[in-house]
Design a protein around this motif. Structure first.
Motif, PDB file in Angstrom:
ATOM      1  N   LYS A 125       4.420 -64.882  12.643  1.00  0.00           N
ATOM      2  CA  LYS A 125       5.268 -66.079  12.636  1.00  0.00           C
ATOM      3  C   LYS A 125       5.311 -66.720  11.246  1.00  0.00           C
ATOM      4  N   VAL A 126       4.184 -66.720  10.541  1.00  0.00           N
ATOM      5  CA  VAL A 126       4.163 -67.246   9.167  1.00  0.00           C
ATOM      6  C   VAL A 126       5.093 -66.416   8.282  1.00  0.00           C
ATOM      7  N   GLY A 127       5.038 -65.091   8.435  1.00  0.00           N
ATOM      8  CA  GLY A 127       5.922 -64.218   7.662  1.00  0.00           C
ATOM      9  C   GLY A 127       7.384 -64.512   7.929  1.00  0.00           C
ATOM     10  N   ALA A 128       7.726 -64.720   9.215  1.00  0.00           N
ATOM     11  CA  ALA A 128       9.114 -65.037   9.564  1.00  0.00           C
ATOM     12  C   ALA A 128       9.526 -66.378   8.968  1.00  0.00           C
ATOM     13  N   LEU A 129       8.617 -67.348   9.000  1.00  0.00           N
ATOM     14  CA  LEU A 129       8.917 -68.666   8.451  1.00  0.00           C
ATOM     15  C   LEU A 129       9.154 -68.598   6.948  1.00  0.00           C
ATOM     16  N   VAL A 130       8.283 -67.883   6.244  1.00  0.00           N
ATOM     17  CA  VAL A 130       8.450 -67.717   4.790  1.00  0.00           C
ATOM     18  C   VAL A 130       9.785 -67.035   4.492  1.00  0.00           C
ATOM     19  N   PHE A 131      10.115 -66.042   5.309  1.00  0.00           N
ATOM     20  CA  PHE A 131      11.385 -65.316   5.179  1.00  0.00           C
ATOM     21  C   PHE A 131      12.564 -66.288   5.233  1.00  0.00           C
ATOM     22  N   VAL A 132      12.536 -67.176   6.242  1.00  0.00           N
ATOM     23  CA  VAL A 132      13.639 -68.109   6.442  1.00  0.00           C
ATOM     24  C   VAL A 132      13.718 -69.150   5.327  1.00  0.00           C
ATOM     25  N   LEU A 133      12.558 -69.641   4.886  1.00  0.00           N
ATOM     26  CA  LEU A 133      12.534 -70.731   3.918  1.00  0.00           C
ATOM     27  C   LEU A 133      12.811 -70.280   2.488  1.00  0.00           C
ATOM     28  N   THR A 134      12.562 -69.012   2.182  1.00  0.00           N
ATOM     29  CA  THR A 134      12.662 -68.563   0.792  1.00  0.00           C
ATOM     30  C   THR A 134      13.840 -67.645   0.517  1.00  0.00           C
ATOM     31  N   MET A 135      14.468 -67.097   1.555  1.00  0.00           N
ATOM     32  CA  MET A 135      15.526 -66.118   1.327  1.00  0.00           C
ATOM     33  C   MET A 135      16.846 -66.604   1.909  1.00  0.00           C
ATOM     34  N   ASP A 136      17.932 -66.076   1.352  1.00  0.00           N
ATOM     35  CA  ASP A 136      19.263 -66.404   1.861  1.00  0.00           C
ATOM     36  C   ASP A 136      19.390 -65.910   3.300  1.00  0.00           C
ATOM     37  N   LYS A 137      20.046 -66.696   4.146  1.00  0.00           N
ATOM     38  CA  LYS A 137      20.152 -66.363   5.566  1.00  0.00           C
ATOM     39  C   LYS A 137      20.839 -65.015   5.791  1.00  0.00           C
ATOM     40  N   THR A 138      21.765 -64.646   4.912  1.00  0.00           N
ATOM     41  CA  THR A 138      22.439 -63.357   5.091  1.00  0.00           C
ATOM     42  C   THR A 138      21.464 -62.200   4.953  1.00  0.00           C
ATOM     43  N   VAL A 139      20.367 -62.422   4.213  1.00  0.00           N
ATOM     44  CA  VAL A 139      19.359 -61.372   4.067  1.00  0.00           C
ATOM     45  C   VAL A 139      18.693 -61.115   5.414  1.00  0.00           C
ATOM     46  N   ALA A 140      18.390 -62.208   6.139  1.00  0.00           N
ATOM     47  CA  ALA A 140      17.795 -62.054   7.466  1.00  0.00           C
ATOM     48  C   ALA A 140      18.739 -61.296   8.391  1.00  0.00           C
ATOM     49  N   ILE A 141      20.028 -61.615   8.316  1.00  0.00           N
ATOM     50  CA  ILE A 141      21.007 -60.929   9.159  1.00  0.00           C
ATOM     51  C   ILE A 141      21.089 -59.451   8.780  1.00  0.00           C
ATOM     52  N   ASN A 142      21.047 -59.158   7.484  1.00  0.00           N
ATOM     53  CA  ASN A 142      21.080 -57.764   7.035  1.00  0.00           C
ATOM     54  C   ASN A 142      19.894 -56.983   7.573  1.00  0.00           C
ATOM     55  N   PHE A 143      18.722 -57.583   7.501  1.00  0.00           N
ATOM     56  CA  PHE A 143      17.537 -56.898   7.995  1.00  0.00           C
ATOM     57  C   PHE A 143      17.576 -56.745   9.515  1.00  0.00           C
ATOM     58  N   GLN A 144      18.197 -57.687  10.201  1.00  0.00           N
ATOM     59  CA  GLN A 144      18.350 -57.544  11.641  1.00  0.00           C
ATOM     60  C   GLN A 144      19.282 -56.375  11.966  1.00  0.00           C
ATOM     61  N   LEU A 145      20.343 -56.188  11.173  1.00  0.00           N
ATOM     62  CA  LEU A 145      21.205 -55.021  11.354  1.00  0.00           C
ATOM     63  C   LEU A 145      20.404 -53.735  11.176  1.00  0.00           C
ATOM     64  N   LEU A 146      19.549 -53.726  10.143  1.00  0.00           N
ATOM     65  CA  LEU A 146      18.685 -52.565   9.923  1.00  0.00           C
ATOM     66  C   LEU A 146      17.715 -52.389  11.084  1.00  0.00           C
ATOM     67  N   GLY A 147      17.203 -53.511  11.608  1.00  0.00           N
ATOM     68  CA  GLY A 147      16.265 -53.432  12.719  1.00  0.00           C
ATOM     69  C   GLY A 147      16.840 -52.695  13.904  1.00  0.00           C
ATOM     70  N   GLY A 148      18.103 -52.950  14.229  1.00  0.00           N
ATOM     71  CA  GLY A 148      18.751 -52.248  15.328  1.00  0.00           C
ATOM     72  C   GLY A 148      18.888 -50.759  15.054  1.00  0.00           C
ATOM     73  N   ILE A 149      19.228 -50.419  13.810  1.00  0.00           N
ATOM     74  CA  ILE A 149      19.339 -49.008  13.419  1.00  0.00           C
ATOM     75  C   ILE A 149      17.979 -48.326  13.516  1.00  0.00           C
ATOM     76  N   TRP A 150      16.943 -49.002  13.029  1.00  0.00           N
ATOM     77  CA  TRP A 150      15.592 -48.418  13.027  1.00  0.00           C
ATOM     78  C   TRP A 150      15.040 -48.226  14.432  1.00  0.00           C
ATOM     79  N   ILE A 151      15.122 -49.280  15.256  1.00  0.00           N
ATOM     80  CA  ILE A 151      14.454 -49.217  16.562  1.00  0.00           C
ATOM     81  C   ILE A 151      15.081 -48.147  17.451  1.00  0.00           C
ATOM     82  N   LEU A 152      16.356 -47.843  17.231  1.00  0.00           N
ATOM     83  CA  LEU A 152      17.026 -46.805  18.018  1.00  0.00           C
ATOM     84  C   LEU A 152      16.408 -45.429  17.777  1.00  0.00           C
ATOM     85  N   GLN A 153      15.765 -45.248  16.626  1.00  0.00           N
ATOM     86  CA  GLN A 153      15.175 -43.943  16.292  1.00  0.00           C
ATOM     87  C   GLN A 153      13.896 -43.659  17.076  1.00  0.00           C
ATOM     88  N   THR A 154      13.390 -44.655  17.821  1.00  0.00           N
ATOM     89  CA  THR A 154      12.214 -44.415  18.664  1.00  0.00           C
ATOM     90  C   THR A 154      12.608 -43.950  20.073  1.00  0.00           C
TER      91      THR A 154
END
Length: 541
Positions: free
Chosen positions: A394-423
């Motif tokens: 949760k601390v990592g997620a908070l730092v992510f939100v407070l220090t990075m542009d919100k579009t970066v979080a959305i980009n990584f979420q797009l990657l998350g969907g691509i990655w998790i499908l490979q399992t």
């Protein structure tokens, strides 16, 4: 956008936030057993019945980001954003086929995570580690986006000041919300979001029911709403030189729409938090029932998506599309009910964020800490590590939100969907057959991950050079499709081909600790345990 703080809405928001905070801490005493184990803290004692599981899964899958992002996609581009509705319809018949099997074998052997199952089924700690790392990577930006949802609500209510405000003052409300979330998750484990999910889902259903009736009345009916939306979508977007969107997907976008819906359906229950909520139920029959009644949430999602059209018709103007729906509520509802709507979104962030952090922590504890760092860890030590890691996540997620542009979080979420499908091949394939070779599954996973990541990196948008979307031309077909599904197909092809090769070469299999009858076992069956037997606790090679 209104100036200043909406005091009435803020007061209502704080009331509900305090109520769920108290519930979160009281949940520590709800159905609490004496033993201190991951089964108790991380899976609620595997004791939840049909309705608790339904609310927990609904609270888990339909998040604050869903509440904000699905209608925001409609607001930005039109009907293409409706892909979320067919994918949630596709997913339930799919999970009916494999989730009961996963519950049974997990209950039989005391598996807490999908990686536990993969290790036990294929006898491969390497493959188990790959699944665990993928799950943690895919979950982190998902948690961050829940905090983005809370931040969007706070921004619209005017809390924290403007962009020029001192960063600490601006982000203090989010820090407080995070602190409360961290505290009651640490204290109560999965019981906290399970209890709070009742409030969250009730509020969301009330808000959507009111919005779908009240807002169209104020805007002159659905005919006017769709007419104004169609006119807005027909206007040229200066950044692309093309129309802003459409009320129905154009023919060139139909491959994208279909592959994104199918790929998302395959991926949804690969996420660790989905499995955590599933394994917390008390019987196989509870899972089967839930796959038949969860589609009620899809009806809610379809109505929710319509809010995007309403935001256009209401003349909502925001620079960040994620603020469109909170701003619509602010503009259209009386202040007191706007506070109820904001509370629904805010609590809709707390429930999944708690489950996600628990799921990621369980993966680290069982499949990294126990498998590779301290194989002789006791159940109490596992629980302690999982609690601490859930805080770090949760601390990592908070730092992510407070220090990075919100579009970066959305980009990584797009990657998350691509990655998790490979399992998917290792997990779902393993539930039905052991024909796939463990090394082939690992190679297929690696190829799918690499292709998906590099393909997404190469996607540009009018505002971003890299990670500008999740769709790209499908090799050999020429149509634009979802990168995650293309990577998944490549993954499966590599896995099948290499399995033939490795079986022909008589490459050694790992030890399978499961039996055919384990996949249909129920809680009342003789010999069904919920603690991993000592002899198999470290199984796998």
């Amino acid at each position: 956008m209104k100036d200043g703080v909406n005091g009435v809405a803020l007061a209502v928001f704080i009331f509900f936030f305090l109520a769920v905070t108290v519930m979160g801490f009281l949940a520590a005493r709800w159905r609490k057993a004496e033993n201190d184990s991951l089964d108790e803290w991380g899976l609620g004692g595997r004791s939840f019945g049909t309705w608790v599981t339904w609310f927990l899964l609904g609270g888990d899958l339909y998040t604050a980001y869903t509440f904000v992002a699905v209608p925001a996609a409609i607001y930005a581009a039109g009907a293409a954003g409706f892909f979320a509705v067919p994918y949630t319809i596709l997913v339930y018949p799919l999970i009916f086929t494999f989730l009961p099997r996963l519950w049974s074998v997990s209950h039989k052997h005391g598996y807490v995570t999908t990686s536990d199952f993969v290790r036990g089924r294929f006898g491969s700690k390497g493959l188990s580690l790959a699944v665990a790392v993928t799950g943690i990577l895919a979950t982190m930006p998902y948690i961050a986006l829940q905090l983005v949802g809370i931040q969007a609500v706070l921004d619209v209510m005017g809390v924290g000041g403007g962009e020029d405000t001192n960063w600490f003052v601006k982000d203090l409300p989010l820090l407080i919300a995070f602190g409360v979330l961290a505290a009651y998750t640490y204290s109560s484990g999965l019981r906290a979001p399970a209890l709070i999910a009742f409030v969250k889902d009730t509020l969301i259903y009330i808000v959507i029911a009111v919005a779908i009736i009240y807002i169209p009345i104020k805007l002159g009916g659905f005919d006017d709403i769709f007419a104004k939306a169609g006119e807005a979508f027909s206007q040229t977007n200066p950044a692309t030189g093309k129309p802003r969107g459409a009320l129905a997907p154009a023919e060139p976008g139909q491959w994208t729409y279909a592959t994104l819906a199918l790929g998302s359906a395959l991926a949804l229950f690969m996420y660790p938090h989905s499995i955590t909520a599933t394994l917390s139920s008390r019987s196989r029959e509870v899972i089967r029932r839930n796959t038949t009644i969860l589609p009620l949430y899809s009806l809610m999602l379809g109505l929710l998506a319509l809010l995007g059209f309403m935001a256009i018709a209401a003349g909502v103007k925001v620079t960040n599309g994620q603020l469109a729906i909170p701003q619509l509520f602010e503009d259209m509802f009386p202040s007191w009910f706007a506070g109820v709507a904001f509370a629904a979104i805010g609590i809709g962030a707390l429930v999944p964020a708690a489950i996600m952090s628990i799921a990621a922590a369980n993966l680290f504890t069982r499949n990294i800490y126990k498998d590779f760092i301290k194989p002789d860890a006791t159940p109490a030590q596992e629980t302690k590590v999982s609690k601490l890691v859930s805080l770090l996540v949760k601390v990592g997620a908070l730092v992510f939100v407070l220090t990075m542009d919100k579009t970066v979080a959305i980009n990584f979420q797009l990657l998350g969907g691509i990655w998790i499908l490979q399992t998917f091949p290792a997990l779902v394939g393993g539930l039905f057959t052991r024909w796939f070779h463990r090394w082939a599954l690992l190679a297929g996973w690696a190829v799918g991950m690499l292709y998906g990541t590099f393909a997404a990196y190469g996607v540009a948008s009018p505002t971003q050079k890299h990670f500008g979307g999740s769709s790209k031309e499908i090799p050999g077909i020429g149509e634009i499709g979802y990168i995650g599904l293309t990577a998944f197909v490549i993954n499966v092809v590599v896995t099948v081909v290499l399995t033939f090769v490795l079986r022909a070469a008589k490459a050694p299999d790992g030890i399978d600790e499961t039996k055919p009858e384990d996949y249909t076992a129920d809680a009342g069956d003789p010999g069904v345990a919920v603690e991993l037997p000592p002899a198999t606790a470290g199984a796998g090679h």
